[in-house]
Design an enzyme around this catalytic site. Structure first.
Site, PDB file in Angstrom:
ATOM      1  N   GLU A 270      26.238  76.394  44.875  1.00  0.00           N
ATOM      2  CA  GLU A 270      26.623  77.264  46.003  1.00  0.00           C
ATOM      3  C   GLU A 270      25.755  78.534  45.956  1.00  0.00           C
ATOM      4  OE1 GLU A 270      30.338  79.279  45.135  1.00  0.00           O
ATOM      5  OE2 GLU A 270      30.857  79.471  47.254  1.00  0.00           O
TER       6      GLU A 270
ATOM      7  N   LYS B 234      31.583  76.280  54.437  1.00  0.00           N
ATOM      8  CA  LYS B 234      32.763  76.337  53.559  1.00  0.00           C
ATOM      9  C   LYS B 234      34.030  76.698  54.337  1.00  0.00           C
ATOM     10  CE  LYS B 234      34.043  78.581  49.142  1.00  0.00           C
ATOM     11  NZ  LYS B 234      33.515  79.481  48.102  1.00  0.00           N
TER      12      LYS B 234
ATOM     13  N   CYS C 164      32.504  74.866  46.327  1.00  0.00           N
ATOM     14  CA  CYS C 164      33.271  75.624  45.334  1.00  0.00           C
ATOM     15  C   CYS C 164      34.778  75.516  45.497  1.00  0.00           C
ATOM     16  CB  CYS C 164      32.805  77.076  45.305  1.00  0.00           C
ATOM     17  SG  CYS C 164      33.352  77.881  43.782  1.00  0.00           S
TER      18      CYS C 164
HETATM   19  N1  CDV Z   1      32.985  80.743  44.794  1.00  0.00           N
HETATM   20  C1  CDV Z   1      34.269  80.346  44.724  1.00  0.00           C
HETATM   21  O1  CDV Z   1      34.806  79.758  45.653  1.00  0.00           O
HETATM   22  N2  CDV Z   1      34.932  80.639  43.579  1.00  0.00           N
HETATM   23  C2  CDV Z   1      36.326  80.371  43.373  1.00  0.00           C
HETATM   24  C3  CDV Z   1      36.912  81.366  42.418  1.00  0.00           C
HETATM   25  C4  CDV Z   1      37.003  82.714  43.000  1.00  0.00           C
HETATM   26  C5  CDV Z   1      38.296  80.984  41.960  1.00  0.00           C
HETATM   27  C6  CDV Z   1      36.577  78.976  42.823  1.00  0.00           C
HETATM   28  O2  CDV Z   1      37.490  78.313  43.309  1.00  0.00           O
HETATM   29  O3  CDV Z   1      35.921  78.570  41.864  1.00  0.00           O
END
Ligand code: CDV
Length: 334
Positions: free
Chosen positions: A48, A133, A183
């Site tokens: 990401e 996202k 993510c």
């Molecule tokens: N970049 C992200 O989406 N990070 C989140 C953190 C903040 C919990 C994740 O779910 O890994």
């Protein structure tokens, strides 16, 4: 049945510091592509926001002041070498980046819009698929209680492309069903299931996850951070009978620790490759896409076993409601 094997790579990146220009990150990514190519990789997955530091940890009072972290064209002068390398090696790639576009918003107003985006590029250097996202963690305003900010809700709008899946040639396989998550999306079974309902075979997923839960009022042990990440990805693959290539940014970036532990997971939910460093590292796996058949024709044969009539709450509400409270028959004390 013809064999459908795809050699995939997760290209974990060590930290990219705030002062480092895109050209430095791209040079590192090209080195990883070359390394992956020597191992026979046909698709490589980068993390990401792979071109810059994870900038949502930095607060800008004016959102426009964050624009230097965004891409306004893809490919751009900085990223064109990645597309050239894809063509040179006949290798597809997945890239996460911050996207700034001028397009109509839901009210039809044409204005600058910012998304946390990923693209899937084919071995001929064409963009096959774009994803923005959906699950944006963090907060929109500066939070003085936090040691490290997480301002994704400030800098990005919620993705408006759904969870697309596309069947396209990759490597020697004439058609692979591919989708993407970014993510935090990996923690949401709904996201995986929407991909599963489009017969996804391979999910490309990049992440930046701090080793510490900065939001926690209480304590969350650091080892559980990795456990929860792997648990979510392994469950997503098993329950939707697909592979995932999950690639981290890792190490100490702008003073903040990101865990790595990039993994490749098969449709049984097993980790078949895992990164061991907090640095630039390539891991690869030979994926037999035929493995997706077992789950989707037995336990998770959706057409035979799903019961959408019982799932109304999944799309009908956001927060949890309280359940009814039991009371003793006749109104006496329980
Ligand atoms: N970049 C992200 O989406 N990070 C989140 C953190 C903040 C919990 C994740 O779910 O890994």
């Amino acid at each position: 049945m013809t064999e459908r094997h795809l050699i995939v790579a997760a290209a974990q990146l060590g930290p990219i510091q705030r002062a480092e220009p895109r050209a430095v990150a791209v040079a590192r990514m090209l080195a990883l592509m070359e390394r992956a190519h020597r191992r026979g990789a046909e698709l490589i997955v980068f993390p990401e926001l792979a071109l810059t530091t994870f900038f949502p940890r930095h607060y800008c009072a004016r959102i426009e002041d964050a624009d230097p972290w965004f891409e306004t064209a893809m490919p751009s002068a900085d990223t064109a070498p990645l597309f050239a390398a894809a063509r040179r090696y006949g290798m597809g790639f997945h890239l996460g980046y911050a996207e700034l576009v001028v397009e109509p918003d839901p009210d039809g107003v044409v204005r600058p819009r910012r998304f946390n985006t990923a693209i899937l590029v084919g071995p001929t250097g064409e963009i096959l698929l774009k994803y923005r996202k959906v699950h944006l963690p963090g907060h929109a305003e500066f939070d003085p209680a936090r040691k490290v900010q997480h301002l994704e809700k400030r800098y990005f709008e919620v993705g408006n492309l759904g969870f697309p899946v596309l069947r396209a040639p990759m490597g020697a396989v004439p058609g692979v069903n591919m989708g993407m998550l970014i993510c935090n999306d990996r923690r949401w079974p709904e996201a995986w299931r929407v991909l599963g309902l489009q017969s996804v075979e391979l999910v490309a997923l990049g992440y930046n996850t701090p080793s510490l839960n900065q939001e926690a009022g209480g304590f969350e042990a650091p080892h559980l951070r990795v456990f929860h990440s792997h648990l979510s990805i392994q469950a997503g693959c098993y329950q939707n009978a697909c592979f995932a290539v999950a690639t981290a940014k890792a190490g100490i970036e702008d003073g903040c620790e990101l865990f790595g532990q990039s993994i490749i997971v098969n449709p049984q939910g097993e980790i078949i490759a895992e990164a061991g460093s907090w640095d630039d590292e390539v891991i690869t796996a030979d994926c037999d896409l035929g493995m997706c058949e077992l789950g989707r024709t037995t336990i998770f044969a959706f057409d035979r076993h799903r019961r959408p009539e019982a799932y109304g709450r999944i799309t009908g509400q956001v927060g949890a409601v309280a359940p009814p409270v039991w009371s003793a028959p006749g109104g006496g004390a329980g």
